[in-house]
Motif scaffolding. Structure first.
Motif, PDB file in Angstrom:
ATOM      1  N   ASP A   1      28.244   8.494 -23.702  1.00  0.00           N
ATOM      2  CA  ASP A   1      27.335   7.632 -24.582  1.00  0.00           C
ATOM      3  C   ASP A   1      28.121   6.787 -25.155  1.00  0.00           C
ATOM      4  O   ASP A   1      29.147   6.921 -25.821  1.00  0.00           O
ATOM      5  CB  ASP A   1      26.915   8.723 -25.549  1.00  0.00           C
ATOM      6  N   ARG A   2      27.554   5.440 -24.935  1.00  0.00           N
ATOM      7  CA  ARG A   2      28.470   4.189 -25.328  1.00  0.00           C
ATOM      8  C   ARG A   2      28.034   3.869 -26.862  1.00  0.00           C
ATOM      9  O   ARG A   2      28.416   2.757 -27.154  1.00  0.00           O
ATOM     10  CB  ARG A   2      28.112   2.839 -24.384  1.00  0.00           C
ATOM     11  N   THR A   3      27.125   4.588 -27.541  1.00  0.00           N
ATOM     12  CA  THR A   3      26.746   4.291 -28.929  1.00  0.00           C
ATOM     13  C   THR A   3      27.982   4.411 -29.583  1.00  0.00           C
ATOM     14  O   THR A   3      28.135   3.949 -30.808  1.00  0.00           O
ATOM     15  CB  THR A   3      25.417   4.911 -29.351  1.00  0.00           C
ATOM     16  N   ASP A   4      28.793   5.636 -29.256  1.00  0.00           N
ATOM     17  CA  ASP A   4      29.926   5.775 -30.046  1.00  0.00           C
ATOM     18  C   ASP A   4      31.054   6.401 -29.001  1.00  0.00           C
ATOM     19  O   ASP A   4      30.625   7.549 -28.811  1.00  0.00           O
ATOM     20  CB  ASP A   4      29.520   6.837 -31.288  1.00  0.00           C
ATOM     21  N   PHE A   5      32.120   6.010 -28.792  1.00  0.00           N
ATOM     22  CA  PHE A   5      33.161   6.455 -27.839  1.00  0.00           C
ATOM     23  C   PHE A   5      34.507   6.095 -28.236  1.00  0.00           C
ATOM     24  O   PHE A   5      34.755   5.071 -28.933  1.00  0.00           O
ATOM     25  CB  PHE A   5      32.643   5.958 -26.377  1.00  0.00           C
ATOM     26  N   THR A   6      35.483   6.693 -27.731  1.00  0.00           N
ATOM     27  CA  THR A   6      36.867   6.490 -27.811  1.00  0.00           C
ATOM     28  C   THR A   6      37.393   6.183 -26.480  1.00  0.00           C
ATOM     29  O   THR A   6      37.072   6.960 -25.489  1.00  0.00           O
ATOM     30  CB  THR A   6      37.403   7.537 -28.547  1.00  0.00           C
ATOM     31  N   GLU A   7      38.298   5.114 -26.240  1.00  0.00           N
ATOM     32  CA  GLU A   7      38.932   4.886 -25.152  1.00  0.00           C
ATOM     33  C   GLU A   7      40.338   4.174 -25.560  1.00  0.00           C
ATOM     34  O   GLU A   7      40.576   4.198 -26.537  1.00  0.00           O
ATOM     35  CB  GLU A   7      38.212   3.962 -24.302  1.00  0.00           C
ATOM     36  N   THR A   8      41.157   3.886 -24.454  1.00  0.00           N
ATOM     37  CA  THR A   8      42.509   3.563 -24.719  1.00  0.00           C
ATOM     38  C   THR A   8      42.770   2.363 -23.720  1.00  0.00           C
ATOM     39  O   THR A   8      42.520   2.670 -22.315  1.00  0.00           O
ATOM     40  CB  THR A   8      43.380   4.597 -24.255  1.00  0.00           C
TER      41      THR A   8
ATOM     42  N   SER B   1      31.438   1.376 -31.480  1.00  0.00           N
ATOM     43  CA  SER B   1      29.985   2.107 -31.744  1.00  0.00           C
ATOM     44  C   SER B   1      29.040   0.874 -31.717  1.00  0.00           C
ATOM     45  O   SER B   1      29.315  -0.239 -32.075  1.00  0.00           O
ATOM     46  CB  SER B   1      29.848   3.019 -32.860  1.00  0.00           C
ATOM     47  N   ASP B   2      27.592   1.019 -31.346  1.00  0.00           N
ATOM     48  CA  ASP B   2      26.665   0.207 -31.641  1.00  0.00           C
ATOM     49  C   ASP B   2      25.335   0.928 -31.630  1.00  0.00           C
ATOM     50  O   ASP B   2      25.356   2.112 -31.049  1.00  0.00           O
ATOM     51  CB  ASP B   2      26.836  -0.695 -30.423  1.00  0.00           C
ATOM     52  N   ASP B   3      24.244   0.546 -32.197  1.00  0.00           N
ATOM     53  CA  ASP B   3      22.975   1.326 -32.537  1.00  0.00           C
ATOM     54  C   ASP B   3      22.371   1.543 -30.974  1.00  0.00           C
ATOM     55  O   ASP B   3      21.864   2.470 -30.676  1.00  0.00           O
ATOM     56  CB  ASP B   3      22.091   0.716 -33.377  1.00  0.00           C
ATOM     57  N   TYR B   4      22.726   0.741 -30.155  1.00  0.00           N
ATOM     58  CA  TYR B   4      22.057   0.910 -28.751  1.00  0.00           C
ATOM     59  C   TYR B   4      23.016   0.955 -27.505  1.00  0.00           C
ATOM     60  O   TYR B   4      22.648   0.945 -26.585  1.00  0.00           O
ATOM     61  CB  TYR B   4      21.152  -0.296 -28.513  1.00  0.00           C
TER      62      TYR B   4
ATOM     63  N   PRO C   1      27.753  -4.546 -32.894  1.00  0.00           N
ATOM     64  CA  PRO C   1      28.774  -3.625 -32.622  1.00  0.00           C
ATOM     65  C   PRO C   1      30.015  -3.562 -33.710  1.00  0.00           C
ATOM     66  O   PRO C   1      30.318  -4.532 -34.290  1.00  0.00           O
ATOM     67  CB  PRO C   1      29.283  -3.863 -31.422  1.00  0.00           C
ATOM     68  N   VAL C   2      30.661  -2.214 -33.728  1.00  0.00           N
ATOM     69  CA  VAL C   2      31.770  -2.012 -34.644  1.00  0.00           C
ATOM     70  C   VAL C   2      32.824  -1.574 -33.713  1.00  0.00           C
ATOM     71  O   VAL C   2      32.565  -0.651 -33.002  1.00  0.00           O
ATOM     72  CB  VAL C   2      31.507  -1.129 -35.685  1.00  0.00           C
ATOM     73  N   ILE C   3      33.962  -2.086 -34.008  1.00  0.00           N
ATOM     74  CA  ILE C   3      35.158  -1.748 -33.028  1.00  0.00           C
ATOM     75  C   ILE C   3      36.352  -1.717 -33.832  1.00  0.00           C
ATOM     76  O   ILE C   3      36.656  -2.829 -34.508  1.00  0.00           O
ATOM     77  CB  ILE C   3      35.416  -2.441 -31.907  1.00  0.00           C
ATOM     78  N   GLU C   4      37.222  -0.839 -33.846  1.00  0.00           N
ATOM     79  CA  GLU C   4      38.497  -0.850 -34.554  1.00  0.00           C
ATOM     80  C   GLU C   4      39.341  -0.023 -33.760  1.00  0.00           C
ATOM     81  O   GLU C   4      39.176   0.478 -32.659  1.00  0.00           O
ATOM     82  CB  GLU C   4      38.236  -0.071 -35.807  1.00  0.00           C
TER      83      GLU C   4
END
Length: 862
Positions: free
Chosen positions: A359-366, A313-316, A290-293
């Protein structure tokens, strides 16, 4: 038993359909009771067959269960057939006849036994028969009894029915026929060897399974970790499997085994040799980590909470994550309490919020969390984000260096207390320095503290901390206790008395002025302005409710104009100036607003103090004197443990307290005399003592005893007897007296540590009693206000009551008169002169305290 042929023709015709339905009910009743075990077992057998469970069992198990099922069905069918008895029509007639009153069917089938030839007897019989025939008009078929609870005590029929319904929903009746194909390979396999194969991707990928028999292409791409299942049918050795995708080197089964099951870990070849065999090139799709920033800088949100936005984000799909926050010690300004090495603290770890419906493959949260109480609040920190996928792979973000957000305090005293709390949590070696700084901050309490209760709380915490330092008992429990107490005190000082509208308005103005001087973020400016607006609205509402009706009517136009136009424009302009950074102009505008609101103070009548107020003042004085005794006991404890090192410090503290007491006696030379005359147990300012009182000269034990006697006198004269709050206040004061007795005994035995603990209990019980007494006074005031509102319905002076000067009293029971004592323009000039004289006298601090308080009440009113 009654037969239908015995009934009259009209009755038999009317019973035709009810009789048939009743017979059908009897038949159903007999069938259900006889054959319920058979159909229960039949449904239990059909349910797993429809779901295809037999396909997953070994052949021997299927045959064994099949034989047992057939035998069970045969036995239950035979027993049911033996028990079943076909009902007769006479039983249906009897069932109907029983449910009807007076059994009319039996009466209609009867014949007259005696009285033949007697006309009277025959007339009676005919009337009886006619009445029974009329009852047949309401005849209904009898309901069958289909209940099986007495026969099926464990509810097996319901279990079977539920299993069958589930099989109908998720299975198929067509799969029952496949039980005959087990062991033979089915019709399609009867001609020779055959094979079947599947590739099942991991569940977290969400991809469908692949049926190898339907794949003709040479290349296949599958996710890493997919499981391959291959089955051979026919003679052993006719088909063989060769693969290079599992990476197995040990415990490899023979290639000709009928069943193979393994996981795909690398790209390679999958080949089936034999009749109808195939080959595929398997390409493994690697699961990327996974990628997170961070999606922006860490910011301070509402109420000082930390807000850290991030994107992952993650592929699955991401299944979890965390944020780790550590102290950036190299960026900390190491001075004052932060000069010492910090005590080891665990890294702050928070779980990341995951999107629920998205969708948890690419999302934004705080990430939102309040770290205001943490020792690292408002200090440099380093934050990192971690994301985890279903396979356990972890992605790490680039570190972000920021200041850990926390609540900011704008009151200077609250800010100082919070800073010392941080130093205490930074390293407990700062405890002595923290107590010294807090002593210095509270050296002249009358100029700093708005509430004497807050001053006493701070002194109590300082004494407790110094006691632990001298005894070298600074464990984690006492550090956390003092830190929590300091935090609550800082919050109380920062927020002030929220129950009074004017005090809340002044507090909001002070905090805003502090923000203008020291700078604040846009978020903090918005919060402070909202607090100011709400406080001003409450103050204006209180002003409208408590103003005199005549004055309110006279100033109504100006007040409405100010509140709706000028006042709102002024607040908007103030916020605009602060957001633009024009602090000098903002401060000037705030001063104008403050002056304007001070000129609009609520007019409130001030009379003689009530018994409850006198009692409250007396208890406050007792609390101050008890705190003074606790201070002196603490000094004696220090001298007892280390007399040489504490001698100089004890003299310094004694000289400081003595100077403070002498300064107050010099500045308020006449206060003690008038205080004794005007108040019973009256209050003196912050530790001031008089001779002959518990705070005078003598041993600590004797003074503690005298203070105990004074508390007993106050407890006996306490108002509110009989009310729950008043009784609770007396109980609390009783506990305080018991603690004082224990403290006196400890002082006589020179057990200063025990005396300090008992005195602390006494102080806490005194505070509890004062709090309960305040609740009783508030409840009494509400009841009095309710009575006054009822009296205000009548106006005028019907009884002709006059005041001692011969004037008519004011309307609605107000003190004073409504008569005009001055006429003409001289009224306003005289009023200005009187107001100027009151202000001049109130500024002369050498006047007695009672006179200064009276002048202050006049200024507050007029």
């Amino acid at each position: 038993m009654t037969q239908t042929r015995d009934l009259p023709t009209s009755a038999a015709k009317r019973l035709k359909w009810p009789l048939r339905l009743t017979f059908a009910g009897l038949l159903a009743e007999r069938v259900v009771r006889a054959f319920w075990p058979f159909w229960t077992l039949l449904l239990l057998v059909l349910a797993p067959l429809m779901l295809g469970l037999h396909e997953a069992l070994p052949l021997e198990a299927v045959w064994g269960l099949g034989v047992l099922s057939i035998l069970g069905l045969a036995v239950t069918l035979g027993v049911g057939a033996k028990r079943f008895v076909l009902p007769r029509m006479t039983e249906a007639v009897a069932r109907i006849d029983v449910q009807m009153p007076e059994r009319p069917l039996t009466a209609l089938a009867d014949r007259q036994a005696i009285g033949h030839g007697d006309s009277a007897s025959e007339a009676v019989w005919k009337a009886h028969v006619a009445r029974m025939a009329e009852r047949l008009a309401a005849v209904k078929p009898a309901e069958p009894d289909l209940k099986l609870s007495t026969r099926d005590r464990y509810g097996l029929r319901y279990i079977a029915l539920v299993a069958f319904v589930v099989a109908l929903m998720f299975g198929s009746l067509l799969r029952v026929a496949t039980v005959t194909e087990i062991g033979s390979g089915g019709p399609a396999l009867a001609s020779g060897p055959a094979w079947e194969g599947w590739v099942e991707p991991p569940l977290y990928t969400g991809k469908p399974s692949l049926y190898l028999n339907d794949i003709d292409r040479a290349g296949i791409s599958v996710p890493a970790g997919s499981r391959v299942t291959v089955r051979f049918y026919g003679g052993v050795g006719e088909l063989a499997l060769h693969e290079t995708v599992s990476g197995r080197t040990t415990d490899v089964p023979p290639a000709t085994d009928p069943s193979h099951d393994f996981a795909v870990v690398s790209s390679g070849e999958l080949r089936i040799e034999g009749p109808g065999g195939r080959a595929w090139n398997i390409a493994v799709e690697a699961d990327a980590p996974p990628v997170i920033e961070f999606d922006g800088p860490i910011e301070q949100g509402e109420g000082g909470r930390m807000e850290a936005p991030f994107v992952a984000s993650d592929d699955y799909g991401v299944v979890g994550g965390r944020i780790e926050i550590t102290l950036d010690l190299n960026e900390v300004e190491r001075r004052y309490g932060l000069a010492a090495e910090p005590e080891p603290r665990e890294t702050i770890v928070l779980d990341l919020p995951m999107t629920i419906s998205g969708d948890r493959t690419d999302f934004t949260e705080t990430v939102i969390e309040d770290f205001s109480k943490h020792p690292w609040a408002n200090l440099p920190v380093e934050a990192e984000l971690f994301a985890v996928d279903a396979t356990g792979q972890q992605g790490v973000s680039a570190p972000q260096f920021a200041t850990l957000p926390g609540r900011r305090f704008f009151d200077p005293l609250a800010k100082a207390i919070v800073e010392q709390r941080r130093d205490l949590l930074w390293n407990r070696s700062n405890a002595r320095r923290v107590s010294q700084v807090l002593r210095a901050v509270s050296f002249t309490p009358e100029d700093i503290f708005r509430s004497e209760t807050n001053y006493l709380k701070l002194r109590f915490m300082v004494r407790r901390l110094e006691t632990r330092v001298s005894l070298e008992r600074l464990d984690d429990e006492i550090i956390d206790e003092v830190a929590e107490a300091l935090w609550n005190l800082a919050i109380e000082i920062e927020e002030g008395d929220l129950s009074d509208a004017l005090e809340r308005l002044r507090r909001a103005q002070d905090r805003l002025a502090e923000a203008i001087e020291n700078g604040a973020t846009d978020q903090e400016i918005a919060e402070l302005m909202q607090e100011l607006r709400e406080a001003m609205q409450d103050y204006m509402r209180q002003l409208a409710e408590q103003s005199d009706p005549s004055q309110q009517q006279q100033a109504q136009g100006d007040m409405q104009e100010m509140s709706s136009q000028d006042l709102q424009d002024m607040l908007d302009r103030l916020q605009e100036l602060m957001e633009q950074g024009r602090m000098a102009e903002a401060q000037q505008l705030l001063d104008q607003l403050r002056q304007m609101m001070e000129n609009m103070q609520v007019t409130q009548g001030q009379g003689q103090p009530s018994p409850g107020q006198q009692a409250m003042e007396g208890l406050a004085e007792t609390l101050r004197q008890q705190q003074g005794l606790s201070d002196e006991a603490f000094r004696d404890l220090q001298e007892q443990f280390n007399p040489d090192a504490q001698q100089g410090q004890g003299q310094q503290n004694q000289g400081r307290d003595g100077d403070q007491g002498r300064g107050q006696e010099h500045g308020q030379g006449q206060q003690g005399q008038q205080g004794q005359q005007g108040q019973q147990g009256g209050g003196q300012q912050f530790g001031q003592q008089q001779d002959g009182q518990p705070g005078g000269q003598g041993s600590l034990a004797d003074r503690q005893q005298a203070l105990r006697n004074e508390l007993n006198r106050q407890r006996q004269n306490l108002p509110g007897a009989g009310t729950p709050e008043g009784d609770a206040a007396r109980d609390s004061l009783g506990r305080a007296g018991e603690a004082m007795d224990d403290a006196e005994e400890s002082l006589r035995q020179e057990d200063f540590a025990g005396a300090l603990d008992n005195q602390a209990d006494a102080i806490e019980a005194l505070r509890e009693g004062m709090r309960e007494l305040a609740e009783q006074m508030a409840q009494q005031q509400q009841q009095q206000q309710g009575g006054q509102q009822g009296e205000q319905l009548g106006q005028g002076n019907p009884n002709g009551t006059r005041d001692p000067l011969g004037r008519d009293v004011g309307e609605n029971g107000r003190i004073g008169t409504d008569e005009q004592l001055l006429q003409g323009d001289d009224v306003y000039r005289r009023a200005r002169e009187l107001l100027d004289e009151i202000r001049r006298r109130s500024g002369e601090q050498e006047r007695p305290t009672l006179e200064l308080e009276y002048l202050k009440r006049l200024l507050d009113r007029f």
